[in-house]
Structure formats: C-alpha cells, structure tokens
Design a protein around this motif. Structure first.
Motif, PDB file in Angstrom:
ATOM      1  N   UNK A  94       0.849  -1.194   0.000  1.00  0.00           N
ATOM      2  CA  UNK A  94       0.000   0.000   0.000  1.00  0.00           C
ATOM      3  C   UNK A  94       0.881   1.238   0.000  1.00  0.00           C
ATOM      4  N   UNK A  95       0.437   2.267  -0.732  1.00  0.00           N
ATOM      5  CA  UNK A  95       1.198   3.504  -0.774  1.00  0.00           C
ATOM      6  C   UNK A  95       1.140   4.229   0.558  1.00  0.00           C
ATOM      7  N   UNK A  96       2.282   4.665   1.031  1.00  0.00           N
ATOM      8  CA  UNK A  96       2.316   5.466   2.241  1.00  0.00           C
ATOM      9  C   UNK A  96       1.916   6.883   1.905  1.00  0.00           C
ATOM     10  N   UNK A  97       1.473   7.687   2.901  1.00  0.00           N
ATOM     11  CA  UNK A  97       1.099   9.066   2.621  1.00  0.00           C
ATOM     12  C   UNK A  97       2.206   9.859   1.945  1.00  0.00           C
ATOM     13  N   UNK A  98       3.466   9.559   2.286  1.00  0.00           N
ATOM     14  CA  UNK A  98       4.571  10.305   1.690  1.00  0.00           C
ATOM     15  C   UNK A  98       4.707  10.034   0.209  1.00  0.00           C
ATOM     16  N   UNK A  99       4.171   8.900  -0.245  1.00  0.00           N
ATOM     17  CA  UNK A  99       4.274   8.555  -1.662  1.00  0.00           C
ATOM     18  C   UNK A  99       3.074   9.048  -2.465  1.00  0.00           C
ATOM     19  N   UNK A 100       2.135   9.697  -1.821  1.00  0.00           N
ATOM     20  CA  UNK A 100       0.946  10.164  -2.512  1.00  0.00           C
ATOM     21  C   UNK A 100       1.085  11.624  -2.917  1.00  0.00           C
ATOM     22  N   UNK A 101       2.295  12.044  -3.227  1.00  0.00           N
ATOM     23  CA  UNK A 101       2.532  13.386  -3.725  1.00  0.00           C
ATOM     24  C   UNK A 101       2.427  13.347  -5.249  1.00  0.00           C
ATOM     25  N   UNK A 102       3.021  14.309  -5.911  1.00  0.00           N
ATOM     26  CA  UNK A 102       2.966  14.329  -7.372  1.00  0.00           C
ATOM     27  C   UNK A 102       3.839  13.203  -7.924  1.00  0.00           C
ATOM     28  N   UNK A 103       3.290  12.348  -8.779  1.00  0.00           N
ATOM     29  CA  UNK A 103       4.092  11.234  -9.289  1.00  0.00           C
ATOM     30  C   UNK A 103       5.080  11.691 -10.344  1.00  0.00           C
ATOM     31  N   UNK A 104       6.155  10.938 -10.473  1.00  0.00           N
ATOM     32  CA  UNK A 104       7.050  11.133 -11.604  1.00  0.00           C
ATOM     33  C   UNK A 104       6.499  10.315 -12.774  1.00  0.00           C
ATOM     34  N   UNK A 105       6.315  10.961 -13.909  1.00  0.00           N
ATOM     35  CA  UNK A 105       5.853  10.300 -15.120  1.00  0.00           C
ATOM     36  C   UNK A 105       6.950  10.458 -16.170  1.00  0.00           C
ATOM     37  N   UNK A 106       7.499   9.338 -16.611  1.00  0.00           N
ATOM     38  CA  UNK A 106       8.660   9.332 -17.488  1.00  0.00           C
ATOM     39  C   UNK A 106       8.291   8.740 -18.848  1.00  0.00           C
ATOM     40  N   UNK A 107       8.984   9.182 -19.883  1.00  0.00           N
ATOM     41  CA  UNK A 107       8.789   8.635 -21.222  1.00  0.00           C
ATOM     42  C   UNK A 107       9.884   7.623 -21.502  1.00  0.00           C
ATOM     43  N   UNK A 108       9.479   6.425 -21.889  1.00  0.00           N
ATOM     44  CA  UNK A 108      10.398   5.293 -22.013  1.00  0.00           C
ATOM     45  C   UNK A 108      11.251   5.373 -23.269  1.00  0.00           C
ATOM     46  N   UNK A 109      12.405   4.695 -23.219  1.00  0.00           N
ATOM     47  CA  UNK A 109      13.181   4.477 -24.440  1.00  0.00           C
ATOM     48  C   UNK A 109      12.536   3.347 -25.232  1.00  0.00           C
ATOM     49  N   UNK A 110      12.266   3.565 -26.508  1.00  0.00           N
ATOM     50  CA  UNK A 110      11.650   2.530 -27.342  1.00  0.00           C
ATOM     51  C   UNK A 110      12.422   2.452 -28.645  1.00  0.00           C
ATOM     52  N   UNK A 111      13.288   1.460 -28.738  1.00  0.00           N
ATOM     53  CA  UNK A 111      14.139   1.303 -29.904  1.00  0.00           C
ATOM     54  C   UNK A 111      13.294   1.124 -31.162  1.00  0.00           C
ATOM     55  N   UNK A 112      13.650   1.889 -32.193  1.00  0.00           N
ATOM     56  CA  UNK A 112      12.940   1.787 -33.456  1.00  0.00           C
ATOM     57  C   UNK A 112      11.625   2.528 -33.492  1.00  0.00           C
ATOM     58  N   UNK A 113      11.283   3.235 -32.423  1.00  0.00           N
ATOM     59  CA  UNK A 113      10.008   3.942 -32.384  1.00  0.00           C
ATOM     60  C   UNK A 113      10.152   5.364 -31.873  1.00  0.00           C
ATOM     61  N   UNK A 114      10.831   5.537 -30.751  1.00  0.00           N
ATOM     62  CA  UNK A 114      10.915   6.871 -30.148  1.00  0.00           C
ATOM     63  C   UNK A 114      12.344   7.404 -30.288  1.00  0.00           C
ATOM     64  N   UNK A 115      12.578   8.058 -31.421  1.00  0.00           N
ATOM     65  CA  UNK A 115      13.837   8.765 -31.629  1.00  0.00           C
ATOM     66  C   UNK A 115      13.630  10.226 -31.282  1.00  0.00           C
ATOM     67  N   UNK A 116      14.554  11.094 -31.678  1.00  0.00           N
ATOM     68  CA  UNK A 116      14.424  12.497 -31.307  1.00  0.00           C
ATOM     69  C   UNK A 116      13.192  13.155 -31.923  1.00  0.00           C
ATOM     70  N   UNK A 117      12.736  12.647 -33.077  1.00  0.00           N
ATOM     71  CA  UNK A 117      11.547  13.221 -33.715  1.00  0.00           C
ATOM     72  C   UNK A 117      10.295  12.905 -32.906  1.00  0.00           C
ATOM     73  N   UNK A 118      10.177  11.651 -32.471  1.00  0.00           N
ATOM     74  CA  UNK A 118       9.018  11.276 -31.663  1.00  0.00           C
ATOM     75  C   UNK A 118       9.108  11.887 -30.272  1.00  0.00           C
ATOM     76  N   UNK A 119      10.307  11.946 -29.703  1.00  0.00           N
ATOM     77  CA  UNK A 119      10.450  12.622 -28.407  1.00  0.00           C
ATOM     78  C   UNK A 119       9.969  14.061 -28.494  1.00  0.00           C
ATOM     79  N   UNK A 120      10.271  14.715 -29.604  1.00  0.00           N
ATOM     80  CA  UNK A 120       9.876  16.105 -29.783  1.00  0.00           C
ATOM     81  C   UNK A 120       8.356  16.252 -29.738  1.00  0.00           C
ATOM     82  N   UNK A 121       7.640  15.465 -30.541  1.00  0.00           N
ATOM     83  CA  UNK A 121       6.182  15.660 -30.599  1.00  0.00           C
ATOM     84  C   UNK A 121       5.501  15.177 -29.326  1.00  0.00           C
ATOM     85  N   UNK A 122       5.994  14.095 -28.726  1.00  0.00           N
ATOM     86  CA  UNK A 122       5.342  13.589 -27.510  1.00  0.00           C
ATOM     87  C   UNK A 122       5.550  14.528 -26.334  1.00  0.00           C
TER      88      UNK A 122
END
Length: 333
Positions: free
Chosen positions: A1-29
């Motif tokens: 269960x999440x503790x109260x300290x972990x219920x702050x703003x989450x970190x949301x990260x964009x994954x590395x995806x070989x063959x799909x997310x290069x600098x062009x896709x990173x730019x638009x996303x």
C-alpha cells in the motif's frame, strides 16, 4: 500500500523505445504532454570508445542542454556488457553533459541479446554489479545514474538478486519492466513483482509495462505500491496519457479538454511526418508514419480511418495528398 509520503505528485517518465521513439518522436510527444524526463533509445557499446558524434547523432538534444524543444530533460541510455568499455563510454558521454545516464538491461530483442546486450544479462548478477560499479565510478557526482531491467530472462527467480546487484553497483534508481525477456510484450505485466523489488532495494523504483490508460495506471499503482511510472507504447498510442493521469490525480473531470483532442494532435502528426521525410530515406518514411498511426488507432477512431487511407500508399507525395484531403474525412466526433 502507498504510504502518505508517496501520494505526492508522481514522476511520469517517457520510455526508451528502440525503433520507435527517436528524437523526432520525443519532440512531438513532449510537446503534447510534459514529462519529468525521457530516456533515449540505447547507444550500443560494443568494445570501442565511441566518438562524440555517435552520441550527438542519436541524441541531438545534447546540443541543446539535453532538453527537447518543449523543455523536457533527456537522459541517455547505454547498452553493452563490458564493464570497462561501458565506463569509458559513460565518461565520454558525461563530457557532453546529458541530463542523466541510464543502462539498458531490459531489451528483449534476440539480435541484441545474441550479442550479450539487454535483458539476457539478467542471468548474470555479478556482471550486472561490475558494469554498474564501473559506470558509477566513471560518472560519480556528475549526473543521475539509473538502470532499466526486466524481471528475468526465462523466469523471475533471480529478479530480486539482479535488482540488488544493480543497486549495490551504484544505480541510483531502477525502472522495472514487469515482464521477463521471454514474455516480451505479451500481456499481462506482473506489477506485484515490482513491489517485491521495491521492498528489496534502497533506491527509488519506477514501474513500467502495459500502461495504456488511466485505469491501467491505477491498477499498476495498486499492485506495485508505486506511483512513479515510465510510459512506453501507451504514451505513443495516447500522447496525452500523462496529462490524463495527472488530471485524474488532481481530482479533475476525465473529459477531453482544450489541447487534448484529435484536432490538437493533427499539427503534431504533420510536423512529425515532415521531420521524418527530412531524416529518413524516402522509401522508409511512410512506414514511420504508419507505425505511429497504427498505435494511435487504439484510442482514436479518426486515426483508424486515416491509417486505412494511407496504408496502401508507398510514396511520400501520395501520402501528402491524402493528408491534405483526409483530415476532415478522418475527423469523427
């Protein structure tokens, strides 16, 4: 269960995806949705010290303070199996001042694994430890140093041992894709296993795998006990997914709002298509646009119609003409 300290703003990260997310896709996303940071496709280290131009070619954002045009910071991922060579290349990369360095122990591709890269190394915790130890020493104090892993190769029996080896070697954060190498990208993702890993290490852990919707995020959070996630194909299929998650966590209505509808996505599609034609050989460019539309149609019926319209086309000029006439036809409310 999440503790109260972990219920702050989450970190949301964009994954590395070989063959799909290069600098062009990173730019638009990252223009569509802010991320805390994104991670590049891997730079392969295979026995030699790479020249700076190799890193700059893969990560042109290094010329711009390691940020996308929208301001999202970019961390660079390395893949390899030789500890000393990985350290030498991490040191050279660090001189280019990336926002962080990440190591890839998650790629399940057979061609990568055949050459001792990616997820295949999860059966060798001692080697994982040596790689991390050498890289950590090479970049110590200069930037964040993280690692991405899966739950194992064929089974999950060494998942915790592998995670502890990475952390003991110096990784300051782990991103855990909740499947083994052999499971590839087949559902389901085993999010409870991420909870076990998080309990066994003393660094932050980020959950990854099979998060396509807000509801998936909530289930992942409940089963992993973690709120920080890395979004992969789900972010490509729905470029506004991270914003939807944040809005839900703020208690705001889930309805579409300005900037998060098909009309707002059209300029990004156009920009991406134009940039792809500049970067990629003409014969390969149509495939890149179709690849994105193929994922977008999971969420947008408009993308389904547009995908079907351009699917048989092979020439960029034909696609241009179809796009000029197809937007309104693809616009379904």
């Amino acid at each position: 269960m999440l503790s109260p300290s972990k219920l702050s703003v989450p970190h949301l990260l964009l994954a590395p995806m070989e063959g799909m997310v290069d600098e062009l896709m990173r730019d638009v996303l990252t223009r569509a949705t802010p991320y805390d940071w994104c991670v590049t496709e891997f730079v392969r280290v295979s026995g030699s010290l790479l020249p700076a131009r190799v890193f700059l070619r893969t990560v042109p954002e290094l010329r711009h303070a390691s940020r996308t045009a929208a301001g999202t910071v970019v961390r660079v991922q390395l893949l390899g199996s030789d500890p000393a060579c990985m350290a030498d290349n991490a040191d050279r990369l660090a001189s280019l001042k990336p926002a962080g360095i990440d190591l890839n122990f998650g790629c399940p591709a057979p061609t990568v694994n055949k050459h001792r890269g990616g997820a295949i190394l999860l059966d060798e915790p001692e080697l994982l430890h040596r790689i991390c130890r050498e890289v950590s020493a090479a970049v110590a104090g200069r930037m964040p140093f993280t690692a991405k892993m899966r739950l194992g190769v064929q089974d999950k029996s060494r998942a915790i041992e592998a995670a502890q080896a990475l952390v003991d070697g110096g990784a300051q954060m782990l991103v855990v894709h909740a499947r083994t190498k052999e499971e590839g990208y087949r559902p389901p993702a085993h999010w409870p296993w991420i909870a076990r890993i998080a309990e066994a290490v003393k660094v932050p852990v980020v959950a990854n795998g099979e998060i396509w919707t807000v509801e998936d995020y909530l289930r992942c959070r409940a089963e992993s006990g973690l709120q920080d996630v890395m979004l992969g194909r789900g972010a490509v299929a729905d470029p506004y997914l991270a914003s939807r998650i944040r809005r839900h966590l703020r208690g705001e209505a889930p309805a579409e709002c300005a900037g998060e509808d098909w009309e707002a996505l059209q300029p990004l599609l156009r920009d991406y298509w134009q940039a792809v034609q500049i970067k990629v050989e003409a014969r390969h460019a149509p495939g890149r646009l179709k690849q994105w539309l193929n994922l977008l149609r999971r969420r947008y019926p408009q993308a389904e119609q547009l995908y079907q319209q351009i699917k048989p086309l092979r020439v960029a000029a034909e696609i241009d003409r179809q796009l000029d006439t197809g937007w309104s036809a693809a616009h379904v409310r």
